[in-house]
Structures are given as C-alpha cells and as structure tokens.
Design a protein around this motif. Structure first.
Motif, PDB file in Angstrom:
ATOM      1  N   MET A 233     -16.534 -18.866 -37.942  1.00  0.00           N
ATOM      2  CA  MET A 233     -15.646 -18.711 -36.814  1.00  0.00           C
ATOM      3  C   MET A 233     -16.279 -17.730 -35.830  1.00  0.00           C
ATOM      4  SD  MET A 233     -11.653 -17.615 -36.813  1.00  0.00           S
ATOM      5  CE  MET A 233     -11.708 -15.889 -37.139  1.00  0.00           C
ATOM      6  N   ALA A 234     -16.324 -18.137 -34.578  1.00  0.00           N
ATOM      7  CA  ALA A 234     -16.862 -17.268 -33.529  1.00  0.00           C
ATOM      8  C   ALA A 234     -15.880 -16.144 -33.236  1.00  0.00           C
ATOM      9  CB  ALA A 234     -17.135 -18.085 -32.274  1.00  0.00           C
ATOM     10  N   ALA A 235     -16.381 -15.085 -32.654  1.00  0.00           N
ATOM     11  CA  ALA A 235     -15.546 -13.907 -32.392  1.00  0.00           C
ATOM     12  C   ALA A 235     -14.390 -14.206 -31.443  1.00  0.00           C
ATOM     13  CB  ALA A 235     -16.408 -12.793 -31.816  1.00  0.00           C
ATOM     14  N   ASP A 236     -14.526 -15.218 -30.595  1.00  0.00           N
ATOM     15  CA  ASP A 236     -13.475 -15.490 -29.615  1.00  0.00           C
ATOM     16  C   ASP A 236     -12.570 -16.657 -30.026  1.00  0.00           C
ATOM     17  OD1 ASP A 236     -15.447 -17.381 -29.352  1.00  0.00           O
ATOM     18  OD2 ASP A 236     -15.397 -17.427 -27.165  1.00  0.00           O
ATOM     19  N   GLU A 237     -12.641 -17.070 -31.291  1.00  0.00           N
ATOM     20  CA  GLU A 237     -11.824 -18.177 -31.764  1.00  0.00           C
ATOM     21  C   GLU A 237     -10.766 -17.674 -32.746  1.00  0.00           C
ATOM     22  OE1 GLU A 237     -14.477 -20.965 -33.541  1.00  0.00           O
ATOM     23  OE2 GLU A 237     -15.215 -21.689 -31.615  1.00  0.00           O
ATOM     24  N   ILE A 238      -9.657 -18.374 -32.762  1.00  0.00           N
ATOM     25  CA  ILE A 238      -8.581 -18.077 -33.714  1.00  0.00           C
ATOM     26  C   ILE A 238      -8.314 -19.352 -34.503  1.00  0.00           C
ATOM     27  CG2 ILE A 238      -6.141 -17.513 -33.971  1.00  0.00           C
ATOM     28  CD1 ILE A 238      -6.328 -15.938 -31.376  1.00  0.00           C
ATOM     29  N   TRP A 239      -8.353 -19.241 -35.809  1.00  0.00           N
ATOM     30  CA  TRP A 239      -8.019 -20.368 -36.659  1.00  0.00           C
ATOM     31  C   TRP A 239      -6.650 -20.095 -37.260  1.00  0.00           C
ATOM     32  CZ3 TRP A 239     -10.822 -24.645 -36.473  1.00  0.00           C
ATOM     33  CH2 TRP A 239     -12.107 -24.544 -35.933  1.00  0.00           C
ATOM     34  N   LEU A 240      -5.715 -20.961 -37.006  1.00  0.00           N
ATOM     35  CA  LEU A 240      -4.334 -20.746 -37.422  1.00  0.00           C
ATOM     36  C   LEU A 240      -3.913 -21.836 -38.388  1.00  0.00           C
ATOM     37  CD1 LEU A 240      -1.541 -19.349 -37.024  1.00  0.00           C
ATOM     38  CD2 LEU A 240      -1.166 -20.954 -35.146  1.00  0.00           C
ATOM     39  N   ASP A 241      -3.474 -21.438 -39.547  1.00  0.00           N
ATOM     40  CA  ASP A 241      -2.842 -22.370 -40.479  1.00  0.00           C
ATOM     41  C   ASP A 241      -1.346 -22.203 -40.249  1.00  0.00           C
ATOM     42  OD1 ASP A 241      -1.598 -23.642 -42.605  1.00  0.00           O
ATOM     43  OD2 ASP A 241      -3.107 -23.006 -44.065  1.00  0.00           O
ATOM     44  N   PRO A 242      -0.752 -23.078 -39.440  1.00  0.00           N
ATOM     45  CA  PRO A 242       0.639 -22.864 -39.033  1.00  0.00           C
ATOM     46  C   PRO A 242       1.632 -22.839 -40.192  1.00  0.00           C
ATOM     47  CG  PRO A 242      -0.155 -24.998 -38.236  1.00  0.00           C
ATOM     48  CD  PRO A 242      -1.319 -24.291 -38.855  1.00  0.00           C
ATOM     49  N   VAL A 243       1.384 -23.633 -41.214  1.00  0.00           N
ATOM     50  CA  VAL A 243       2.310 -23.652 -42.354  1.00  0.00           C
ATOM     51  C   VAL A 243       2.295 -22.294 -43.059  1.00  0.00           C
ATOM     52  CG1 VAL A 243       2.801 -24.734 -44.587  1.00  0.00           C
ATOM     53  CG2 VAL A 243       2.121 -26.153 -42.631  1.00  0.00           C
ATOM     54  N   ARG A 244       1.108 -21.787 -43.335  1.00  0.00           N
ATOM     55  CA  ARG A 244       0.997 -20.482 -44.004  1.00  0.00           C
ATOM     56  C   ARG A 244       1.509 -19.360 -43.117  1.00  0.00           C
ATOM     57  NH1 ARG A 244      -4.711 -19.431 -46.564  1.00  0.00           N
ATOM     58  NH2 ARG A 244      -3.566 -17.641 -47.333  1.00  0.00           N
ATOM     59  N   ALA A 245       1.205 -19.424 -41.819  1.00  0.00           N
ATOM     60  CA  ALA A 245       1.643 -18.369 -40.899  1.00  0.00           C
ATOM     61  C   ALA A 245       3.164 -18.350 -40.773  1.00  0.00           C
ATOM     62  CB  ALA A 245       0.993 -18.560 -39.537  1.00  0.00           C
ATOM     63  N   ARG A 246       3.771 -19.534 -40.653  1.00  0.00           N
ATOM     64  CA  ARG A 246       5.247 -19.590 -40.584  1.00  0.00           C
ATOM     65  C   ARG A 246       5.865 -19.062 -41.872  1.00  0.00           C
ATOM     66  NH1 ARG A 246       4.744 -24.961 -38.380  1.00  0.00           N
ATOM     67  NH2 ARG A 246       5.031 -24.866 -36.141  1.00  0.00           N
ATOM     68  N   ARG A 247       5.292 -19.478 -43.010  1.00  0.00           N
ATOM     69  CA  ARG A 247       5.819 -19.019 -44.301  1.00  0.00           C
ATOM     70  C   ARG A 247       5.670 -17.502 -44.418  1.00  0.00           C
ATOM     71  NH1 ARG A 247       3.289 -22.377 -47.727  1.00  0.00           N
ATOM     72  NH2 ARG A 247       1.527 -20.966 -47.979  1.00  0.00           N
ATOM     73  N   GLY A 248       4.528 -16.967 -43.967  1.00  0.00           N
ATOM     74  CA  GLY A 248       4.329 -15.519 -43.991  1.00  0.00           C
ATOM     75  C   GLY A 248       5.338 -14.797 -43.121  1.00  0.00           C
ATOM     76  N   GLY A 249       5.598 -15.332 -41.928  1.00  0.00           N
ATOM     77  CA  GLY A 249       6.596 -14.736 -41.042  1.00  0.00           C
ATOM     78  C   GLY A 249       7.984 -14.794 -41.647  1.00  0.00           C
ATOM     79  N   ALA A 250       8.316 -15.943 -42.237  1.00  0.00           N
ATOM     80  CA  ALA A 250       9.634 -16.080 -42.875  1.00  0.00           C
ATOM     81  C   ALA A 250       9.767 -15.119 -44.050  1.00  0.00           C
ATOM     82  CB  ALA A 250       9.844 -17.524 -43.331  1.00  0.00           C
ATOM     83  N   ASP A 251       8.697 -14.972 -44.837  1.00  0.00           N
ATOM     84  CA  ASP A 251       8.722 -14.026 -45.965  1.00  0.00           C
ATOM     85  C   ASP A 251       8.883 -12.588 -45.470  1.00  0.00           C
ATOM     86  OD1 ASP A 251       8.440 -16.105 -47.750  1.00  0.00           O
ATOM     87  OD2 ASP A 251       6.317 -15.716 -48.175  1.00  0.00           O
ATOM     88  N   LEU A 252       8.221 -12.269 -44.371  1.00  0.00           N
ATOM     89  CA  LEU A 252       8.335 -10.927 -43.800  1.00  0.00           C
ATOM     90  C   LEU A 252       9.776 -10.666 -43.346  1.00  0.00           C
ATOM     91  CD1 LEU A 252       6.745  -8.377 -43.108  1.00  0.00           C
ATOM     92  CD2 LEU A 252       6.208  -9.417 -40.893  1.00  0.00           C
ATOM     93  N   ALA A 253      10.379 -11.656 -42.695  1.00  0.00           N
ATOM     94  CA  ALA A 253      11.776 -11.515 -42.262  1.00  0.00           C
ATOM     95  C   ALA A 253      12.698 -11.341 -43.473  1.00  0.00           C
ATOM     96  CB  ALA A 253      12.200 -12.727 -41.433  1.00  0.00           C
ATOM     97  N   LEU A 254      12.449 -12.101 -44.525  1.00  0.00           N
ATOM     98  CA  LEU A 254      13.269 -11.962 -45.739  1.00  0.00           C
ATOM     99  C   LEU A 254      13.077 -10.597 -46.394  1.00  0.00           C
ATOM    100  CD1 LEU A 254      12.892 -15.501 -47.362  1.00  0.00           C
ATOM    101  CD2 LEU A 254      14.943 -14.501 -46.323  1.00  0.00           C
TER     102      LEU A 254
END
Length: 118
Positions: free
Chosen positions: A1-22
């Motif tokens: 991954m280049a320094a100016d790129e973002i790789w997003l796994d939306p399923v994992r990121a959403r689950r992580g956000g939901a877990d953080l909220a919980l």
C-alpha cells in the motif's frame, strides 16, 4: 500500500465501530451500576462531620466527582466515536460507489503520447 492510499474493509470497520459503541454503552452501564452507589454513599459522609471528617470530605468529594464525571464522559465518548466510525465507513463506501459509477460514464479515449491533449 502506498503512503497516500487507504485500504478499507468496510465490514470489519463497521463491526469495529459498532463494537466500540457497544463498549461505550457497557462503560456507561457500569458507571450507573457501580458509580451511582459510590456517589450516594459519599453524599452520606460516612467518615463523619467533625473536623477530621470535614477535611476528608473536602478531599474525597473533589476526587470522587472528577472520577465519576470522567467515567461518564468516557462511556459517552466511546459510544459516540463508535457511531461516528460506522457513519464514516458508510459515507466512504457510498461516495466510493458513486464516484466509481460516475467514472464509468466518462468516455474512454486512448492517449497518443505524440499528440497534445485537446
């Protein structure tokens, strides 16, 4: 991954956000369950109302209020941060899909390196 790129796994990121909220909800529930009795017990001043008890109370109440307030803010902040993560991931995915669709509408023209762009 280049320094100016973002790789997003939306399923994992959403689950992580939901877990953080919980986890924020869990911290808030623990604050109510354990913190409210602590606050109530401190308000009764079980150390007494004499000079020594009053001196202890002045010190204790300040620390207790700070701790209980920080505990409450922590729970609320974790919950809000987790919800923000979920919203951000959703918005990022929607934007990416919309942009991909728009890019698909741009006509493709192979560039001849010997001819300038027009």
């Amino acid at each position: 991954m280049a320094a100016d790129e973002i790789w997003l796994d939306p399923v994992r990121a959403r689950r992580g956000g939901a877990d953080l909220a919980l986890s924020g909800k869990s911290v808030t529930a623990a604050r109510r369950q354990a913190g409210d009795p602590i606050a109530a017990a401190g308000a009764q001043r079980p150390w007494g109302r004499d000079d020594i008890g009053a001196a202890f109370d002045r010190q204790y109440q300040g620390y207790a209020e700070t701790l209980l307030r920080a505990w409450e803010v922590l729970g609320r902040s974790l919950e809000e941060l987790g919800s923000d993560v979920v919203r951000s991931v959703t918005a990022t995915v929607e934007t990416d899909l919309r942009n991909a669709s728009d890019l698909g509408k741009v006509p493709y023209q192979r560039h001849d390196p010997h001819r300038p762009w027009r």
